[in-house]
Motif scaffolding. Structure first.
Motif, mmCIF file in Angstrom:
data_model
loop_
_atom_site.group_PDB
_atom_site.id
_atom_site.type_symbol
_atom_site.label_atom_id
_atom_site.label_comp_id
_atom_site.label_asym_id
_atom_site.label_seq_id
_atom_site.Cartn_x
_atom_site.Cartn_y
_atom_site.Cartn_z
ATOM 1 N N LEU A 106 2.636 40.918 -8.096
ATOM 2 C CA LEU A 106 2.538 40.303 -9.420
ATOM 3 C C LEU A 106 1.199 39.570 -9.549
ATOM 4 C CD1 LEU A 106 4.631 40.169 -11.717
ATOM 5 C CD2 LEU A 106 5.070 37.807 -11.022
ATOM 6 N N ILE A 107 0.863 38.793 -8.515
ATOM 7 C CA ILE A 107 -0.421 38.091 -8.535
ATOM 8 C C ILE A 107 -1.552 39.109 -8.631
ATOM 9 C CG2 ILE A 107 -1.985 36.627 -7.201
ATOM 10 C CD1 ILE A 107 0.470 35.320 -5.954
ATOM 11 N N THR A 108 -1.434 40.179 -7.823
ATOM 12 C CA THR A 108 -2.464 41.213 -7.819
ATOM 13 C C THR A 108 -2.677 41.767 -9.223
ATOM 14 O OG1 THR A 108 -1.792 41.804 -5.591
ATOM 15 C CG2 THR A 108 -3.124 43.401 -6.765
ATOM 16 N N VAL A 109 -1.585 42.126 -9.876
ATOM 17 C CA VAL A 109 -1.695 42.737 -11.196
ATOM 18 C C VAL A 109 -2.146 41.724 -12.246
ATOM 19 C CG1 VAL A 109 -0.367 43.814 -13.042
ATOM 20 C CG2 VAL A 109 -0.040 44.544 -10.677
ATOM 21 N N LEU A 110 -1.533 40.543 -12.199
ATOM 22 C CA LEU A 110 -1.827 39.541 -13.234
ATOM 23 C C LEU A 110 -3.246 39.002 -13.130
ATOM 24 C CD1 LEU A 110 1.454 37.500 -13.654
ATOM 25 C CD2 LEU A 110 0.545 39.381 -15.020
ATOM 26 N N VAL A 111 -3.769 38.966 -11.923
ATOM 27 C CA VAL A 111 -5.136 38.466 -11.755
ATOM 28 C C VAL A 111 -6.120 39.624 -11.714
ATOM 29 C CG1 VAL A 111 -6.691 37.147 -10.290
ATOM 30 C CG2 VAL A 111 -4.311 36.432 -10.536
ATOM 31 N N GLY A 112 -5.767 40.666 -10.986
ATOM 32 C CA GLY A 112 -6.708 41.763 -10.737
ATOM 33 C C GLY A 112 -7.079 42.524 -11.999
ATOM 34 N N ASP A 177 12.023 24.911 -5.175
ATOM 35 C CA ASP A 177 11.912 24.825 -3.722
ATOM 36 C C ASP A 177 11.408 26.154 -3.163
ATOM 37 O OD1 ASP A 177 12.530 23.504 -1.121
ATOM 38 O OD2 ASP A 177 13.940 25.181 -0.965
ATOM 39 N N ARG A 178 12.020 27.251 -3.596
ATOM 40 C CA ARG A 178 11.623 28.566 -3.111
ATOM 41 C C ARG A 178 10.169 28.857 -3.468
ATOM 42 N NH1 ARG A 178 14.768 32.761 -1.436
ATOM 43 N NH2 ARG A 178 15.906 30.994 -0.610
ATOM 44 N N LEU A 179 9.779 28.492 -4.688
ATOM 45 C CA LEU A 179 8.403 28.732 -5.122
ATOM 46 C C LEU A 179 7.406 27.976 -4.247
ATOM 47 C CD1 LEU A 179 8.325 28.793 -9.012
ATOM 48 C CD2 LEU A 179 7.721 30.611 -7.406
ATOM 49 N N SER A 180 7.757 26.747 -3.891
ATOM 50 C CA SER A 180 6.816 25.944 -3.117
ATOM 51 C C SER A 180 6.550 26.593 -1.754
ATOM 52 C CB SER A 180 7.348 24.522 -2.938
ATOM 53 O OG SER A 180 8.439 24.512 -2.047
ATOM 54 N N TYR A 181 7.551 27.293 -1.215
ATOM 55 C CA TYR A 181 7.348 27.984 0.060
ATOM 56 C C TYR A 181 6.619 29.312 -0.127
ATOM 57 C CZ TYR A 181 10.332 24.759 2.645
ATOM 58 O OH TYR A 181 10.841 23.649 3.255
ATOM 59 N N LEU A 182 6.762 29.859 -1.351
ATOM 60 C CA LEU A 182 6.263 31.202 -1.606
ATOM 61 C C LEU A 182 4.770 31.230 -1.907
ATOM 62 C CD1 LEU A 182 7.196 34.114 -1.955
ATOM 63 C CD2 LEU A 182 7.867 33.578 -4.290
ATOM 64 N N VAL A 183 4.274 30.141 -2.507
ATOM 65 C CA VAL A 183 2.912 30.164 -3.041
ATOM 66 C C VAL A 183 1.869 30.577 -1.994
ATOM 67 C CG1 VAL A 183 1.072 28.735 -3.990
ATOM 68 C CG2 VAL A 183 3.400 28.452 -4.816
ATOM 69 N N LEU A 184 1.800 29.842 -0.883
ATOM 70 C CA LEU A 184 0.719 30.095 0.071
ATOM 71 C C LEU A 184 0.760 31.511 0.642
ATOM 72 C CD1 LEU A 184 0.244 26.730 2.003
ATOM 73 C CD2 LEU A 184 -1.123 27.688 0.169
ATOM 74 N N PRO A 185 1.879 31.947 1.223
ATOM 75 C CA PRO A 185 1.844 33.307 1.779
ATOM 76 C C PRO A 185 1.571 34.370 0.725
ATOM 77 C CG PRO A 185 4.080 32.381 1.916
ATOM 78 C CD PRO A 185 3.160 31.274 1.528
ATOM 79 N N ALA A 186 2.119 34.195 -0.468
ATOM 80 C CA ALA A 186 1.910 35.222 -1.495
ATOM 81 C C ALA A 186 0.436 35.280 -1.901
ATOM 82 C CB ALA A 186 2.791 34.954 -2.710
ATOM 83 N N VAL A 187 -0.184 34.118 -2.046
ATOM 84 C CA VAL A 187 -1.594 34.099 -2.434
ATOM 85 C C VAL A 187 -2.451 34.759 -1.349
ATOM 86 C CG1 VAL A 187 -3.585 32.567 -2.705
ATOM 87 C CG2 VAL A 187 -1.487 32.139 -3.997
#
Lengths: 315, 526, 296
Positions: A106-112, A177-187
């Motif tokens: 999602l990050i790839t598509v939304l940013v890329g 809570d889940r998002l806070s753990y997800l941000v760094l690895p996903a980025v």
């Protein structure tokens, strides 16, 4: 269409068969044994009993035939270390990997894609150059190194985000809570794919701009924004879809390192442990599972092509 | 005469508690959760099945062994067995269980469960890790509901001690007897174990975390904590980071990681003798090393203290005694430390016939002094020491290759086939019984093929007595023999460290794993 | 498509092509910087035997974690080894592994690509189905398994990488070959009696050379990143052979006492990968204008 799909599927399965067979023998022909047998304080008689139980005392060919006939029946076998069905272990960890992979996608598509379009719209502008520089950096940074830097900054120094894991244990599930753990690895996982997609979008967009029909559209007096919006979009997105298809296995494979660094309980970190622990059914079962998933999703992407551009035919 | 251990040991424990700085707070506040890392997903939550470190850690909090090593004193204490005794010739051991102990599901724990567990371990099909310890067991007999009698075929003064080393925790007969094989109890093994230990499983997410809650009915008293959480964190540096961000409360610490936590007021560091050592082992099947003088010369060629100080600054010590100093009841043999003295090393080697050739390489009868050092991948300290050793041996003219191999691959293969030239390894000596496994001719861990009749004779004598003074005298004696004919080179008796959140109390001076039988004493300050 | 009707491009003179490359390089400042960096690095490596640099593997326990000095230009590491010397030695290994593996992928890829493109028909279908199929397999897992078990010597690593990453080049080369095969002079050569092999190797492959060079350049960078990633998992090139990947991994332990030890190899990897990637772009622009705007 159906015929095409079946052909693709069969080809994928054939390739998988060859690759997996080769790897099986490569692993079994190597010196050494299963990780749980690598404990020097383990009594040899116990080690022998474990091997007997797991069938590792059989000739490699026998082990292979037994394993392969199970696979043919859709049974991925049992992990040697965990003594559990491989499928069960994959299913257990699949949600974590999918969550991470799709967030990264999602990050790839939304940013890329948008940044690629922006860069192509104003080629050689300062913005284009900045984006291009960023993408070059993104493609050149070892991702675990980037991950460590981000952990030190956001987790240790600033204390904004947790550095590892998937949820705060003992608390009920919450999206935040889940998002806070997800941000760094996903980025981190999305860094190189985003950079690549941006470059790709930019160039296919530029290519589309220079195609005849766009010039025609312009000469017919269509306003620039409409030209960009409709005609180019359609032509530029097809190669982009191809890249996305190729990105999928990379997101899973690349996740192996990121999952290990961030203690993310997904398939990637399981595969790393299985490889190091020499758990052949687990590593090969995981490979087969992911490959089949990718083959199927590539097929879906192929079919999407058809939806975007009806001119595309399938042979 | 029946010998009683429990009183003596209890008295010992009290002495330690009073004298040491490690007094436990037995009046601690209740409540709170402590988070502990596991490096991998535990392979088996069934304690007697073969597994790895992660399983050993978590299983000790959920299952009870008959005896346990007190992590504050390193002495064996009665645990699930309230007391135990042995007959005169140490062939019949009787264990008296705590009464009124229940499993986590409420069923009573009885002698039947102990017999079930021991019989399962003895069954070769189980492939239990501790099966070799039970090889001498002739019979396991239920005397009454709370008494079990184990009959051995030969004297064994260490039988009860060995039960404390992990892999011998009692498993529930009422749940497991229905399975043809213990391996079929997959729910039990992977997520829903039933034990009798201080904590019970509430929520297992394999590969991710394990959430345990206090066992209100634990027979040694309700744990101070409300729960323990184990998180799977594969990367060692991430574990330390997690301690800094308070996502973990207690982690093992390597020397280079110390600066990251040293000046942090929220983190406390505990240092302790690991009772284990890093060693450099010669393969004594290789004629190159068969002359003890060569081994002694090579020992003089290495500045082991400088090396220890580099790989583990301020932690641990080097000597030439093969019994850890932490075992205080064994008198230290008065042997000389082999100092770093390359001149002396060359002189001794020259006596044996090894002299430098034109290229400066040691040579004898046209053969050069060439060998490789096999190091297993993954232990930072060993990887580094292997490189340093290579440098020292090269400096005196040996032709040395350094080979870093995967543990499950070439390293294991060469260890088992006994084909390596030399190798690095770590060896724990949690129990003196283990020393004989390493140093006797047929010892199961003696992959270096060391064999000295005198050593074998003394260890046989050690095993046939439970008199600590006699054992001490014999072990001192063995120290002299081992010094004269060294089985390996002591590189470092390891002091280890753990770091923990400062508000967690009753952290023993021990590694996390071996502290787990006493996890009910951990507490969290309000 | 238009391709079939264009006249075959005359091979441009070496000099002109070189000039085209230089001017493209000059336009891409990042690539220019990278090339200057890489040339300096390679020259320093080549000259290192004559420079006053200590041995990269010489351990000195009396001088660990030294700050930069005249004797140790970038200081020393945890074993008292010279960091500058290790960067050079590690770079030699990392770059060599990068090149070797990238070359191997291109060799395998072009062999299959040329076969597929030249013969077409069933050969083409089988090869390309296999290529596409392999692209769906998470080969990184298999790479992990092989390297974990066979040990990560340079040879194992290069071979394993070569055999798992040739698919991109194969597709690329096939496309090129298809394009040139349609051209008149290929037909002419065929008519003049050139054999299959001769035609493939002497006539078609050189036409695909620009694409091959571009693929190699980008491949080098990718392999360097993979080597670093494997090192992080404990599966990279095994010490005592230094590589940037294993230096970077070893330094993680000293993150708190000597963070600079992690910075040096990290920056070297970043700069090198950047160089090979941007160089790939420049080469594409210079050698093959038609490829200019498409992705790799």
């Amino acid at each position: 269409m159906t015929e095409y799909a079946i052909k693709q599927l069969l080809a994928g399965v054939a390739v998988l068969f060859v690759v997996v067979t080769a790897t099986f023998f490569l692993i079994q022909a190597a010196p050494g044994r299963l990780s749980i047998l690598a404990d020097p304080t383990l009594d040899p008689s116990v080690a022998a009993a474990i091997e007997r139980r797991l069938g590792l005392d059989q000739p490699v060919a026998v082990q292979y035939v037994r394993w392969m006939s199970n696979i043919a029946q859709g049974d991925l076998g049992r992990s040697l270390v965990f003594n559990r069905p491989v499928m069960q272990m994959i299913v257990e960890r699949l949600p974590a990997t999918l969550l991470l992979g799709f967030t990264a996608l999602l990050i790839t598509v939304l940013v890329g894609i948008p940044s690629g379009i922006v860069a192509a719209r104003w080629p050689n502008s300062l913005l284009d150059q900045a984006l291009s520089f960023a993408s070059i950096l993104g493609l050149a940074t070892p991702n675990f190194w980037l991950g460590i830097l981000l952990i030190i900054l956001f987790s240790v120094q600033l204390g904004w985000l947790p550095g590892a894991g998937m949820q705060t244990i003992g608390q009920p599930f919450s999206v935040l809570d889940r998002l806070s753990y997800l941000v760094l690895p996903a980025v981190v996982l999305a860094t190189s794919t985003t950079a690549e997609l941006m470059r790709y979008t930019r160039s296919s967009w530029l290519e589309a701009i220079n195609q005849d029909f766009v010039r025609t559209a312009r000469s017919k007096g269509l306003v620039e924004s409409r030209v960009h919006g409709k005609h180019i979009m359609k032509n530029a997105l097809i190669p982009v879809l191809t890249i996305l298809g190729l990105t999928l296995p990379r997101l899973v494979g690349g996740a192996a390192i990121i999952e290990s660094l961030f203690s993310w309980p997904g398939i990637g970190s399981m595969a790393v442990n299985a490889a190091i622990g020499r758990d052949t059914p687990l590593i090969l079962g995981t490979t087969i599972f992911v490959a089949v998933a990718v083959i199927v999703s590539n097929l879906l992407i192929d079919l999407l092509y058809g939806a975007i551009d009806p001119r595309i035919r399938f042979d | 005469m029946v010998r009683r251990f429990s009183h003596l040991l209890a008295a010992l424990a009290v002495t330690f508690a009073l004298s040491g700085a490690w007094a436990q707070n037995l009046d601690a506040p209740r409540g709170g959760v402590v988070q502990i890392p596991l490096a991998t997903t535990p392979g088996s939550l069934m304690p007697i099945l073969p597994s790895e470190l992660a399983s050993a850690i978590i299983n000790w909090t959920m299952f009870s062994p008959l005896t346990a090593v007190n992590p504050w004193t390193n002495e064996v204490e009665p645990y699930l067995a309230e007391r135990y005794d042995a007959n005169e010739d140490l062939t019949v051991w009787t264990f008296y269980l705590h009464q009124g102990v229940t499993w986590h599901d409420g069923e009573p724990l009885t002698a039947e469960d102990v017999k079930f567990t021991f019989d399962a371990i003895r069954d070769p099909e189980t492939a239990a890790t501790t099966a070799p310890d039970f090889r001498g067991v002739v019979d396991v007999e239920v005397v009454d509901t709370y008494t079990v009698r184990v009959t051995l075929e030969a004297s064994d003064g260490f039988f009860a001690d060995r039960l404390s080393l992990g892999g011998n925790e009692i498993i529930p007969k009422h749940i497991l007897e229905g399975f043809d094989s213990l391996y079929d109890a997959t729910e039990f093994i992977t997520r829903a174990p039933i034990g009798s230990g201080p904590f019970k499983m509430r929520n297992a997410s394999p590969g991710n975390f394990y959430e345990l809650v206090a066992n209100e009915d634990f027979f040694l008293g309700r744990p101070f904590l409300d729960g323990l959480t184990f998180r799977v964190v594969p990367d060692g540096n991430t574990r330390v980071t997690q301690l800094l961000t308070r996502q973990l409360d207690w982690v093992d610490l390597e020397a280079p990681q110390l600066p990251s936590v040293r000046n942090n007021p929220n983190i406390a560091v505990t240092t302790f003798d690991s009772l284990g050592y890093q060693l450099f082992a010669w393969n004594l099947r290789n004629p190159l090393f068969q002359d003890p003088r060569v081994r002694i010369a090579m020992t003089h060629a290495v500045d082991r203290r400088a090396m220890a100080n580099t790989v583990s600054p301020g932690l641990g010590y080097v000597d030439d005694v093969f019994i850890p100093a932490g075992v205080e009841w064994v008198a230290r043999p008065d042997v000389e430390y082999r100092e770093y003295d390359p001149e002396l090393a060359l002189q001794i080697l020259a006596e044996v016939g090894w002299t430098p050739n034109a290229d400066g390489i040691l040579e004898r009868d046209g053969e050069t002094f060439s060998f490789y050092i096999l190091v297993d991948r993954g232990d930072v300290q060993r990887e580094q020491m292997g490189l340093i050793l290579q440098q020292y041996f090269t400096d005196i003219g040996m032709d040395v290759e350094y080979i870093l191999a995967e543990r499950g691959g070439r390293w294991l293969e060469e260890t088992q086939q006994r084909t390596f030239d030399t190798r690095l390894a770590a060896f724990p000596l949690p129990n003196l019984d283990w020393a004989q496994r390493l140093y006797t001719c047929n010892g199961p861990f003696n992959s270096q093929s060391y064999c000295n009749e005198e050593v074998d004779r003394i260890f046989r004598a050690v095993l046939s007595t439970i008199d600590r003074e006699e054992q001490s005298r014999l072990l001192t004696e063995v120290g002299y023999v081992l010094h004269a004919d060294p089985p390996n080179m002591v590189l470092l008796w390891r002091d280890r460290m753990t770091a923990h959140a400062a508000d967690v109390g009753n952290i023993p001076p021990n590694n996390i794993k071996d502290s787990m039988p006493f996890s009910h004493l951990l507490y969290r300050q309000r | 498509m238009a391709v079939a009707t264009t006249t075959p491009r005359r091979p441009r003179g070496r000099r002109t092509q070189w000039q085209v490359f230089l001017s493209a390089l000059y336009r891409n400042k990042l690539a220019l910087f990278g090339v200057v960096f890489m040339i300096t690095l390679l020259l320093t490596m080549a000259a290192s035997p004559w420079l006053p640099i200590p041995s990269p593997t010489r351990i000195n326990l009396a001088a660990t974690f030294q700050p930069p000095s005249a004797a140790h230009w970038l200081g020393t590491d945890e074993n008292g080894r010279d960091v500058f010397a290790r960067l050079l030695a590690g770079g030699r290994v990392s770059i060599a592994v990068g090149f070797a593996a990238a070359l191997l992928t291109v060799v395998i890829g072009s062999a299959l690509g040329v076969l597929a493109g030249y013969f077409g028909g069933l050969t083409d279908r089988v090869i390309m189905r296999f290529t596409d199929g392999l692209l769906s397999v998470p080969v990184f897992f298999l790479l992990l398994a092989v390297v974990a078990i066979w040990g990560s010597s340079i040879t194992v690593l290069v071979v394993a990488l070569g055999f798992t990453r040739w698919m991109g080049p194969a597709r690329l080369i096939r496309g090129e070959i298809l394009r040139f095969k349609a051209m008149e002079y290929a037909t002419a050569a065929r008519a003049l009696g050139a054999g299959h092999l001769r035609l493939m190797v002497r006539h078609l492959l050189p036409q695909a050379m620009p694409a091959l060079i571009v693929a190699t350049s980008i491949g080098v960078g990718n392999v360097m990143l993979i080597e670093a990633g494997l090192s992080f998992l404990g599966l990279g090139i095994a010490p005592p052979t230094p590589s940037w990947g294993n230096m970077l991994t070893a330094s993680q332990f000293y993150m708190w006492t000597a963070p600079h030890l992690a910075v040096y190899p990290g920056v070297m990897i970043l700069l090198s990968v950047m160089t090979f990637n941007t160089l790939g772009d420049v080469l594409r622009d210079a050698l093959d204008p038609r490829l200019r705007s498409s992705g790799s």
